[in-house]
Enzyme design. Structure first.
Site, short mmCIF file in Angstrom:
data_model
loop_
_atom_site.label_atom_id
_atom_site.label_comp_id
_atom_site.label_asym_id
_atom_site.label_seq_id
_atom_site.Cartn_x
_atom_site.Cartn_y
_atom_site.Cartn_z
N HIS A 156 0.77 -1.12 0.03
CA HIS A 156 -0.16 0.12 0.16
C HIS A 156 0.99 1.17 0.03
O HIS A 156 2.01 1.42 0.87
CB HIS A 156 -0.93 0.02 1.21
CG HIS A 156 -1.81 1.27 1.17
ND1 HIS A 156 -3.06 0.97 0.27
CD2 HIS A 156 -1.92 2.38 1.78
CE1 HIS A 156 -3.90 2.01 0.68
NE2 HIS A 156 -3.18 2.94 1.32
N MET B 181 0.76 11.99 -0.89
CA MET B 181 0.05 13.05 -0.14
C MET B 181 0.71 14.34 -0.88
O MET B 181 2.30 14.39 -1.12
CB MET B 181 0.51 12.96 1.38
CG MET B 181 0.00 11.74 1.86
SD MET B 181 0.13 11.83 3.81
CE MET B 181 0.05 10.25 4.17
#
Length: 222
Positions: free
Chosen positions: A33, A37
């Site tokens: 995963h 950001m």
């Protein structure tokens, strides 16, 4: 179906990233995963294409990339080229969500949509059958190590019921505050994919911890 475990690279040791990638390769984990950001959609900045390319170079399992960025549609092709296998965009960041979903699919990736804690699952009703995955955030996105928001259990059940009603085959992924203590409840509430960051990398033996998550998943189905 078997439940998937996706350790979050954001919690890895970036001074020893190749070592941690190889650990996940060896482990019982299913996916990597990868949180991206931008410092705009969320207050934190993580990493972009060069780091994803470096992960892809060593990873032997699919890259599950979660974009916490504004205007994600501008970078879909770039993330495909960097190595993303599954690409998830924030519902709140997409003005033309249906179009963005199909841009992802046209690049040959699985398409996911992410809901923040305050975003109701009912807003996905018109696209749920177009999706490969829905990611429910169980913390407010932007930082690791946050406390699990308990209302998420209700959201998982609502989403699972809505998907059954319309015949959606999408996976349900959960991210934020996932632990060995709540994993079984999450799976029983409808989650298929567990994202774990600190709960894996913050332990003495992350590879062993991943195995424990897999066993919990099996027990929850029993």
């Amino acid at each position: 179906m078997a439940h998937l475990i996706a350790p979050s690279i954001l919690s890895a040791d970036f001074g020893n990233l190749q070592r941690d990638i190889e650990m996940i390769n060896r482990s019982e984990a299913d996916w990597f995963h990868v949180d991206v950001m931008d410092g705009v959609f969320v207050p934190n900045i993580s990493f972009g294409m060069p780091v994803i390319k470096a992960i892809k170079k060593h990873a032997t399992k699919p890259l599950d990339v979660h974009l916490m960025i504004v205007q994600p549609e501008r970078y879909i092709k770039d993330f495909k080229e960097a190595g993303a296998d599954i690409l998830s965009v924030q519902y709140e960041a997409c003005t033309h969500l249906h179009r963005t979903i199909y841009q992802i699919k046209e690049e040959g990736m699985k398409a996911g949509v992410v809901l923040n804690p305050a975003t109701p699952v009912s807003l996905l009703r018109d696209v749920i059958c177009d999706l490969d995955m829905v990611l429910i955030m169980s913390v407010n996105p932007g930082f690791g190590g946050q406390k699990f928001i308990n209302h998420t259990m209700t959201k998982l059940k609502e989403l699972h019921q809505m998907m059954e009603l319309v015949g959606s085959k999408a996976l349900i992924e959960i991210d934020g505050g996932v632990s060995l203590d709540n994993a079984q409840s999450l799976i029983k509430s409808g989650a298929n994919v567990l994202v774990a960051g600190n709960a894996v990398f913050g332990t003495e033996n992350p590879e062993e911890t991943i195995g424990k998550f897999k066993r919990i998943g099996t027990e929850a189905m029993a």
